[in-house]
Design a protein around this motif. Structure first.
Motif, PDB file in Angstrom:
ATOM      1  N   ASP A 105      -8.688   9.818   9.855  1.00 31.97           N
ATOM      2  CA  ASP A 105      -7.876  10.721  10.254  1.00 31.97           C
ATOM      3  C   ASP A 105      -6.395   9.977  11.321  1.00 31.97           C
ATOM      4  O   ASP A 105      -7.059   8.671  11.533  1.00 31.97           O
ATOM      5  N   PHE A 106      -5.233  10.402  11.046  1.00 33.00           N
ATOM      6  CA  PHE A 106      -4.225   9.602  11.784  1.00 33.00           C
ATOM      7  C   PHE A 106      -3.137  10.523  12.116  1.00 33.00           C
ATOM      8  O   PHE A 106      -2.505  11.599  11.277  1.00 33.00           O
ATOM      9  N   GLN A 107      -3.459  10.225  13.964  1.00 33.85           N
ATOM     10  CA  GLN A 107      -2.316  11.581  13.943  1.00 33.85           C
ATOM     11  C   GLN A 107      -2.894  13.193  13.271  1.00 33.85           C
ATOM     12  O   GLN A 107      -1.794  13.955  13.147  1.00 33.85           O
ATOM     13  N   GLY A 108      -3.661  13.810  13.774  1.00 36.08           N
ATOM     14  CA  GLY A 108      -4.137  14.596  12.536  1.00 36.08           C
ATOM     15  C   GLY A 108      -4.264  15.104  11.237  1.00 36.08           C
ATOM     16  O   GLY A 108      -4.958  16.283  10.692  1.00 36.08           O
ATOM     17  N   ARG A 109      -4.331  14.489  10.693  1.00 37.62           N
ATOM     18  CA  ARG A 109      -4.181  14.137   9.076  1.00 37.62           C
ATOM     19  C   ARG A 109      -5.158  13.431   8.492  1.00 37.62           C
ATOM     20  O   ARG A 109      -4.737  12.432   8.805  1.00 37.62           O
ATOM     21  N   ALA A 110      -5.667  14.028   7.323  1.00 36.68           N
ATOM     22  CA  ALA A 110      -6.907  12.479   6.721  1.00 36.68           C
ATOM     23  C   ALA A 110      -5.736  12.099   5.278  1.00 36.68           C
ATOM     24  O   ALA A 110      -5.329  12.428   5.001  1.00 36.68           O
ATOM     25  N   ILE A 111      -5.295  10.433   6.106  1.00 36.90           N
ATOM     26  CA  ILE A 111      -4.832   9.918   4.775  1.00 36.90           C
ATOM     27  C   ILE A 111      -5.038   9.423   3.881  1.00 36.90           C
ATOM     28  O   ILE A 111      -6.696   9.009   3.864  1.00 36.90           O
ATOM     29  N   THR A 112      -4.361   8.774   2.965  1.00 34.50           N
ATOM     30  CA  THR A 112      -4.285   8.602   1.369  1.00 34.50           C
ATOM     31  C   THR A 112      -3.868   6.894   1.905  1.00 34.50           C
ATOM     32  O   THR A 112      -3.038   6.635   2.033  1.00 34.50           O
ATOM     33  N   VAL A 113      -4.574   6.177   1.627  1.00 35.26           N
ATOM     34  CA  VAL A 113      -4.390   4.862   1.562  1.00 35.26           C
ATOM     35  C   VAL A 113      -4.448   4.173   0.204  1.00 35.26           C
ATOM     36  O   VAL A 113      -6.124   4.177   0.193  1.00 35.26           O
ATOM     37  N   ASN A 114      -3.617   3.670  -0.545  1.00 39.00           N
ATOM     38  CA  ASN A 114      -3.985   3.524  -1.901  1.00 39.00           C
ATOM     39  C   ASN A 114      -3.273   2.358  -2.050  1.00 39.00           C
ATOM     40  O   ASN A 114      -2.468   1.756  -1.696  1.00 39.00           O
ATOM     41  N   VAL A 115      -3.559   1.078  -3.071  1.00 39.28           N
ATOM     42  CA  VAL A 115      -2.748   0.275  -3.842  1.00 39.28           C
ATOM     43  C   VAL A 115      -1.546   0.846  -4.402  1.00 39.28           C
ATOM     44  O   VAL A 115      -2.133   2.008  -5.169  1.00 39.28           O
ATOM     45  N   ALA A 116       0.218   0.483  -4.477  1.00 35.98           N
ATOM     46  CA  ALA A 116       1.037   0.837  -4.438  1.00 35.98           C
ATOM     47  C   ALA A 116       0.946   0.228  -5.684  1.00 35.98           C
ATOM     48  O   ALA A 116       0.446  -1.068  -5.778  1.00 35.98           O
ATOM     49  N   ARG A 117       1.157   2.149  -6.526  1.00 33.97           N
ATOM     50  CA  ARG A 117       1.348   0.831  -8.164  1.00 33.97           C
ATOM     51  C   ARG A 117       3.076   1.075  -8.553  1.00 33.97           C
ATOM     52  O   ARG A 117       4.173   1.799  -8.084  1.00 33.97           O
ATOM     53  N   LEU A 146       1.167  -1.243   0.023  1.00 35.03           N
ATOM     54  CA  LEU A 146       0.224  -0.200  -0.054  1.00 35.03           C
ATOM     55  C   LEU A 146       1.147   1.042  -0.003  1.00 35.03           C
ATOM     56  O   LEU A 146       1.924   1.200   0.256  1.00 35.03           O
ATOM     57  N   PHE A 147       0.374   2.412  -0.267  1.00 36.12           N
ATOM     58  CA  PHE A 147       0.510   3.018  -0.975  1.00 36.12           C
ATOM     59  C   PHE A 147      -0.100   4.270   0.293  1.00 36.12           C
ATOM     60  O   PHE A 147      -0.963   4.304   0.485  1.00 36.12           O
ATOM     61  N   VAL A 148       0.912   4.643   1.796  1.00 35.67           N
ATOM     62  CA  VAL A 148      -0.286   5.991   2.660  1.00 35.67           C
ATOM     63  C   VAL A 148       0.564   7.271   2.534  1.00 35.67           C
ATOM     64  O   VAL A 148       1.913   7.766   1.909  1.00 35.67           O
ATOM     65  N   GLY A 149      -0.196   8.260   2.157  1.00 31.09           N
ATOM     66  CA  GLY A 149      -0.021   9.505   1.921  1.00 31.09           C
ATOM     67  C   GLY A 149      -0.414  10.723   2.828  1.00 31.09           C
ATOM     68  O   GLY A 149      -0.934  10.301   3.524  1.00 31.09           O
ATOM     69  N   ASN A 150       0.227  11.660   2.458  1.00 26.85           N
ATOM     70  CA  ASN A 150      -0.331  12.407   3.670  1.00 26.85           C
ATOM     71  C   ASN A 150       0.085  12.373   4.947  1.00 26.85           C
ATOM     72  O   ASN A 150      -1.031  13.261   6.010  1.00 26.85           O
ATOM     73  N   LEU A 151       1.260  11.743   5.321  1.00 29.73           N
ATOM     74  CA  LEU A 151       1.425  11.833   6.534  1.00 29.73           C
ATOM     75  C   LEU A 151       1.803  13.136   7.457  1.00 29.73           C
ATOM     76  O   LEU A 151       2.759  13.654   6.642  1.00 29.73           O
ATOM     77  N   SER A 152       1.356  12.880   8.552  1.00 26.33           N
ATOM     78  CA  SER A 152       2.524  14.024   9.334  1.00 26.33           C
ATOM     79  C   SER A 152       3.842  13.802   9.470  1.00 26.33           C
ATOM     80  O   SER A 152       3.993  12.628   9.055  1.00 26.33           O
TER      81      SER A 152
END
Length: 109
Positions: free
Chosen positions: A69-81, A6-12
């Protein structure tokens, strides 16, 4: 490319690999966490790759965590390309390389 990666984006920028390990363990067995770090500063770039044991666990993580919400941010979770093929850096134009217009005037004939 694994459907369990998975790609996990918009992390703190304060998020650590252990934080992600613990968070994604809620949906299944986490095989690996790879938090992307800036080479120059050594700080987080705000995204990571998390690999779970099965594609089913990965899908469950997407359903459960995407835009949450994860640690104050709305994270993006997608299958990694797969990573896109790009030419080596020395072949790409780069404004820091000193190339291009240096403010020199040229006479037109």
């Amino acid at each position: 490319m694994s459907q369990a990666r998975l790609f996990v984006g918009n992390l703190s920028y304060q998020t650590g690999e252990n934080d992600l390990q613990d968070y994604f363990a809620q949906v299944g067995a986490v095989k690996s966490v790879n938090l992307m770090m800036d080479r120059v500063t050594g700080k987080s770039r705000g995204f990571a790759f998390v690999e779970l044991s099965t594609p089913e666990e990965a899908q469950k993580a997407i359903e459960q965590f995407h835009n949450k919400d994860f640690q104050g941010r709305a994270i993006t979770v997608n299958v990694a390309r797969p990573r896109e093929e790009r030419p080596p850096r020395r072949d790409r134009p780069d404004f820091r390389s000193g190339g291009g217009d240096r403010g020199e005037r040229r006479e037109r004939y």
